[in-house]
Motif scaffolding. Structure first.
Motif: not given
Ligand code: C2O
Ligand code: CU
Length: 483
Positions: A419, A103, A467, A143, A421, A101, A145, A465, A141
């Motif tokens: 957060h 971010h 984080h 990462h 998306h 993902h 998921h 969601h 960044f």
């Molecule tokens: Cu950094 Cu759903 O995430």
């Protein structure tokens, strides 16, 4: 040293004054320079090999405390210019499925890297290619998921910097990635998630690092204007960032330029980033970055000035180019409310009813079986505990291109960094923080606080969601469908 938290009451205090509790009072929009046309256009074709490595890259970790890393590096860093394209081949060499993902990057939804929602999970031995042209400059960044508390807990995160936002280049730049590690005395992994933590503020790391080093130190040019990019990549930790020994200004939040303001402390939940302009001291002197969130200020990094003086002028804060993210039209925006709360059920009510440090709550939560009940909910809906395989109905249906104001209501005694998306939002108001007007992709909602954000919805299925990864994995996650 006195804690600044005591002085400022723990708030990310800034010059702009907003009455606590006043919602829907848009302050003046910032005046920032506009960027010239992006000149990039380079294709960066690269591999990101997700693989297991020995623990030796992390302080105090035993060799068999396996790290999961991209390309064998802690916080593997990609640096491109605005207008450039990334074509990244993820090669999954881990023992379980994963995905990437990106971010904070406004990617097309197929590139958003959420298994089962935007793409199939990338199984062990499989590959997946991500290709996109980041529309915005800034500090981002990427990462996993999947099984996030563990995969990120073992290190599966990288940094993505999109250049092109500096009207005038800084004399130097530092990237500080903050992440703690859950290691026991012998250097073996502690559980990445615990009932006790998941039901409250999260489970904290025991070894605290910046760029994978305890008490990070570096040198920097003397009497210079430098940029410091700070990323909170920890799954749990809250940071009240402050600087001692130098003048510092906040110039970007989550990669988006803000009208510069002096840094007193800036509160960052997990996944949040802040960019600073710092005027470094004379050669031989140092300045320090601290986390003031804990009772004792915690030293994050020490930067020592060296070499010839770079400038003799008085320090003038340097604004970055304005963000390219679309701005919501507040007057026509549709409003929606999202309540972040404990779920119904035993564990959840313990989490909700006991104060954060109550030892009885710890005992009660520890006595429950792991993962048997969801703990958290958004608008009373819980993300299913068995992962993404069974997609619950969306929390809301939105219209592509339409402006929205979301009111985020935290009904719990814990802060939640929320957060969204695929969109960059503007923070309009917060009932318990004195904040400037800024743009972000993750907003910290304090206990019992109401925060308003505004954005223009982009087509896709987007996760929404907390984080704090254990909250995310224990119900506080949902998705929005924009069509
Ligand atoms: Cu950094 Cu759903 O995430
Ligand atoms: Cu949370």
């Amino acid at each position: 040293m006195p804690t600044r938290r005591a002085v400022l009451g723990g708030l990310g205090a800034v010059g702009t004054s907003v009455l606590a509790g006043s919602l829907s009072v848009p302050r003046a929009a910032p005046i920032l320079p506009q960027a010239p046309q992006a000149s990039g256009g380079t294709l960066h074709e690269l591999e990101l090999v997700a693989d297991e490595h020995s623990g030796t890259r992390v302080p105090r970790a035993a060799e068999d405390a396996k790290l999961w890393l991209y390309n064998g590096e802690l916080f593997h860093t990609l640096r491109i210019k605005r207008g450039d394209t990334i074509r990244a081949h993820l090669r999954n060499r881990l023992p379980e499925h994963t995905a990437i993902h990106w971010h904070g990057i406004r990617v097309p939804v197929e590139m958003d890297g959420v298994q089962y929602v935007t793409q199939p999970p990338v199984e062990p031995g499989e590959d997946f290619t991500y290709e996109f042209t980041p529309p915005d400059t800034g500090t981002f960044f990427f990462h996993s998921h999947c099984n996030s508390a563990e995969q990120i807990g073992r290190g599966l995160a990288g940094v993505l910097i999109v250049e092109g936002d500096e009207p005038e280049p800084f004399h130097a730049e530092h990237v500080l990635a903050l992440k703690d590690w859950r290691l026991d005395e012998a250097g073996h992994w502690l559980p990445f998630s615990t009932n006790e933590g998941a039901g409250r503020a999260g489970t904290f790391g025991t070894v605290r690092t910046v760029n994978g080093v305890e008490a990070y130190a570096a040198t920097t040019p003397a009497s210079a204007d430098i940029r410091v990019r700070v990323l909170n990549l920890d799954p749990t930790r809250m940071i009240d960032l402050g600087v001692e020994g130098a003048e510092a200004f906040v110039i970007a939040t989550d990669g988006n330029a803000v009208e510069p303001f002096p840094l007193h402390t800036w509160r960052m939940g997990t996944a949040m980033r802040v960019d600073l302009h710092v005027r470094t001291p004379k050669a031989g002197q140092d300045f320090r970055l601290y986390n003031y969130f804990s009772p004792e200020p915690f030293l994050l990094a020490r930067l020592t000035a060296e070499g010839p003086e770079q400038t003799q002028t008085r320090v003038v804060p340097r604004p970055l180019y304005a963000s390219h993210a679309p701005k919501a039209d507040i007057s026509s925006a549709e409003r929606k409310t999202f309540r972040f709360s404990a779920a119904a059920g035993a564990a959840a009510s313990i989490a909700a009813e006991f104060p954060p440090d109550d030892p009885l709550a710890r005992q009660l939560l520890d006595s429950l079986c792991a993962g048997n009940t969801g703990l958290w909910a958004i608008n009373k809906a819980q993300w299913p505990t068995n992962g993404h395989r069974e997609l619950p109905p969306p929390l809301a249906l939105l219209e592509d291109g339409r402006s929205y104001v979301f009111e985020l209501v935290n009904g719990t005694p814990h802060p939640h960094p929320i957060h969204l998306h695929g969109q960059t939002f503007e923070v309009l108001s917060a009932s318990r923080q004195d904040l400037p007007r800024f743009q972000a992709d993750t907003i910290l909602v304090q206990p019992r606080e109401r925060v308003e954000i505004a954005f223009v919805a982009a087509r896709g299925s987007w996760m929404f969601h907390c984080h704090i990864l254990e909250h995310q994995e224990n119900g506080m996650m949902g998705w929005l469908r924009v069509s």
